[in-house]
Design a protein around this motif. Structure first.
Motif, PDB file in Angstrom:
ATOM      1  N   THR A 285       6.277  10.252  -4.219  1.00 55.94           N
ATOM      2  CA  THR A 285       6.445  11.682  -4.415  1.00 55.94           C
ATOM      3  C   THR A 285       5.473  12.122  -5.495  1.00 55.94           C
ATOM      4  O   THR A 285       5.485  11.582  -6.600  1.00 55.94           O
ATOM      5  CB  THR A 285       7.903  12.004  -4.812  1.00 55.94           C
ATOM      6  N   MET A 286       4.650  13.100  -5.156  1.00 58.74           N
ATOM      7  CA  MET A 286       3.628  13.577  -6.082  1.00 58.74           C
ATOM      8  C   MET A 286       4.243  14.501  -7.137  1.00 58.74           C
ATOM      9  O   MET A 286       5.019  15.387  -6.814  1.00 58.74           O
ATOM     10  CB  MET A 286       2.537  14.330  -5.317  1.00 58.74           C
ATOM     11  N   ILE A 287       3.864  14.278  -8.386  1.00 54.51           N
ATOM     12  CA  ILE A 287       4.245  15.138  -9.498  1.00 54.51           C
ATOM     13  C   ILE A 287       2.956  15.762 -10.009  1.00 54.51           C
ATOM     14  O   ILE A 287       1.988  15.052 -10.295  1.00 54.51           O
ATOM     15  CB  ILE A 287       4.928  14.331 -10.630  1.00 54.51           C
ATOM     16  N   TYR A 288       2.933  17.068 -10.133  1.00 60.47           N
ATOM     17  CA  TYR A 288       1.731  17.780 -10.548  1.00 60.47           C
ATOM     18  C   TYR A 288       1.906  18.381 -11.936  1.00 60.47           C
ATOM     19  O   TYR A 288       3.033  18.604 -12.389  1.00 60.47           O
ATOM     20  CB  TYR A 288       1.401  18.891  -9.546  1.00 60.47           C
TER      21      TYR A 288
ATOM     22  N   SER B  35       7.494  22.397 -12.966  1.00 65.16           N
ATOM     23  CA  SER B  35       8.412  22.697 -14.059  1.00 65.16           C
ATOM     24  C   SER B  35       9.327  21.487 -14.250  1.00 65.16           C
ATOM     25  O   SER B  35       9.379  20.589 -13.407  1.00 65.16           O
ATOM     26  CB  SER B  35       9.256  23.928 -13.711  1.00 65.16           C
ATOM     27  N   PHE B  36      10.077  21.490 -15.361  1.00 67.42           N
ATOM     28  CA  PHE B  36      11.018  20.389 -15.563  1.00 67.42           C
ATOM     29  C   PHE B  36      12.050  20.369 -14.436  1.00 67.42           C
ATOM     30  O   PHE B  36      12.445  19.315 -13.962  1.00 67.42           O
ATOM     31  CB  PHE B  36      11.689  20.496 -16.935  1.00 67.42           C
ATOM     32  N   LYS B  37      12.458  21.559 -13.994  1.00 66.22           N
ATOM     33  CA  LYS B  37      13.434  21.652 -12.900  1.00 66.22           C
ATOM     34  C   LYS B  37      12.870  21.052 -11.606  1.00 66.22           C
ATOM     35  O   LYS B  37      13.545  20.251 -10.950  1.00 66.22           O
ATOM     36  CB  LYS B  37      13.835  23.113 -12.675  1.00 66.22           C
ATOM     37  N   SER B  38      11.652  21.414 -11.251  1.00 64.97           N
ATOM     38  CA  SER B  38      11.079  20.867 -10.013  1.00 64.97           C
ATOM     39  C   SER B  38      10.816  19.365 -10.152  1.00 64.97           C
ATOM     40  O   SER B  38      10.951  18.612  -9.198  1.00 64.97           O
ATOM     41  CB  SER B  38       9.804  21.611  -9.610  1.00 64.97           C
ATOM     42  N   PHE B  39      10.442  18.930 -11.352  1.00 68.00           N
ATOM     43  CA  PHE B  39      10.268  17.502 -11.611  1.00 68.00           C
ATOM     44  C   PHE B  39      11.569  16.745 -11.353  1.00 68.00           C
ATOM     45  O   PHE B  39      11.584  15.740 -10.655  1.00 68.00           O
ATOM     46  CB  PHE B  39       9.787  17.298 -13.053  1.00 68.00           C
TER      47      PHE B  39
ATOM     48  N   ALA C   7       0.851  -1.192   0.000  1.00 67.85           N
ATOM     49  CA  ALA C   7       0.000   0.000   0.000  1.00 67.85           C
ATOM     50  C   ALA C   7       0.887   1.242   0.000  1.00 67.85           C
ATOM     51  O   ALA C   7       1.969   1.240   0.582  1.00 67.85           O
ATOM     52  CB  ALA C   7      -0.935  -0.003   1.208  1.00 67.85           C
ATOM     53  N   VAL C   8       0.395   2.292  -0.657  1.00 70.35           N
ATOM     54  CA  VAL C   8       1.203   3.496  -0.821  1.00 70.35           C
ATOM     55  C   VAL C   8       0.513   4.722  -0.242  1.00 70.35           C
ATOM     56  O   VAL C   8      -0.708   4.845  -0.253  1.00 70.35           O
ATOM     57  CB  VAL C   8       1.552   3.741  -2.305  1.00 70.35           C
ATOM     58  N   THR C   9       1.354   5.626   0.254  1.00 71.48           N
ATOM     59  CA  THR C   9       0.913   6.898   0.810  1.00 71.48           C
ATOM     60  C   THR C   9       1.247   7.996  -0.204  1.00 71.48           C
ATOM     61  O   THR C   9       1.621   7.692  -1.335  1.00 71.48           O
ATOM     62  CB  THR C   9       1.653   7.198   2.132  1.00 71.48           C
ATOM     63  N   VAL C  10       1.193   9.230   0.238  1.00 72.22           N
ATOM     64  CA  VAL C  10       1.698  10.342  -0.569  1.00 72.22           C
ATOM     65  C   VAL C  10       2.792  11.074   0.197  1.00 72.22           C
ATOM     66  O   VAL C  10       3.106  12.221  -0.099  1.00 72.22           O
ATOM     67  CB  VAL C  10       0.585  11.320  -1.028  1.00 72.22           C
ATOM     68  N   GLN C  11       3.371  10.383   1.157  1.00 75.25           N
ATOM     69  CA  GLN C  11       4.526  10.940   1.862  1.00 75.25           C
ATOM     70  C   GLN C  11       5.699  10.859   0.904  1.00 75.25           C
ATOM     71  O   GLN C  11       6.025   9.787   0.398  1.00 75.25           O
ATOM     72  CB  GLN C  11       4.803  10.146   3.138  1.00 75.25           C
TER      73      GLN C  11
END
Length: 186
Positions: free
Chosen positions: A167-170, A174-178, A147-151
């Motif tokens: 790790t959430m990607i939204y 940006s490419f840098k934050s990704f 099971a997975v969290t979003v921590q």
């Protein structure tokens, strides 16, 4: 790597390749089918889609036919994200018969996915990443192995398989934050 491979790495049965990620998608939006699925196929990637079954077939959601097509292609593994996408932590404070409600939130999606897609649910994503000991116990009783969290963060070999980090990607990353989000230390 596919999520189904992760238990072997966590158990030390295989060495995880450098720079590996597991791609997961939550909820079951139609864009999983119209946007993500073609890209995954183009680059020969696999992903796990965690869907909440009350959403399936709604205006913005994928339908069972689309979900089945993605699963049958071998590109997208469809797993459970609960029945209603309600926070387990919040519900614990609000629900009178919490354990019964938890059982429904876990078991109903398992039945619907088996009926409509034809495979057993083995993995679970906690809505909002929230979990309680009662939920973990119900997942284990339902033969859910992971099971997975979003921590955010990575998962070392000693990680709890019932509370794995993601790790959430939204869409507005940006490419840098990704790239920064992909840099995790375990």
């Amino acid at each position: 790597i596919g999520l189904e491979e992760l238990p072997e790495y966590l158990e030390g049965k295989r060495e995880i390749p450098d720079r590996s990620v597991v791609i997961t998608i939550d909820d079951g939006y139609k864009s999983t089918y119209t946007v993500a699925y073609p890209i995954l196929k183009e680059f020969d990637f696999t992903a796990t889609l965690f869907l909440y079954t009350d959403f399936v077939g709604g205006g913005a959601a994928a339908n069972w036919k689309q979900l089945s097509e993605m699963k049958d292609s071998g590109t997208v593994d469809v797993q459970s994200h609960s029945k209603s996408h309600t926070s387990f932590a919040r519900a614990k404070l609000e629900k009178k018969n919490y354990k019964k409600w938890v059982r429904t939130e876990v078991e109903e999606p398992n039945k619907l996915i088996k009926k409509n897609i034809g495979h057993k649910v083995s993995y679970f994503a906690y809505p909002y990443g929230d979990n309680t000991e009662e939920v973990v116990q119900q997942l284990q009783a339902s033969d859910i192995s992971l099971a997975v969290t979003v921590q955010k963060g990575g998962n070392p070999a000693y990680a709890d398989p019932m509370r794995l980090r993601r790790t959430m990607i939204y869409g507005d990353d940006s490419f840098k934050s990704f790239k920064q989000k992909l840099q995790v230390l375990v």
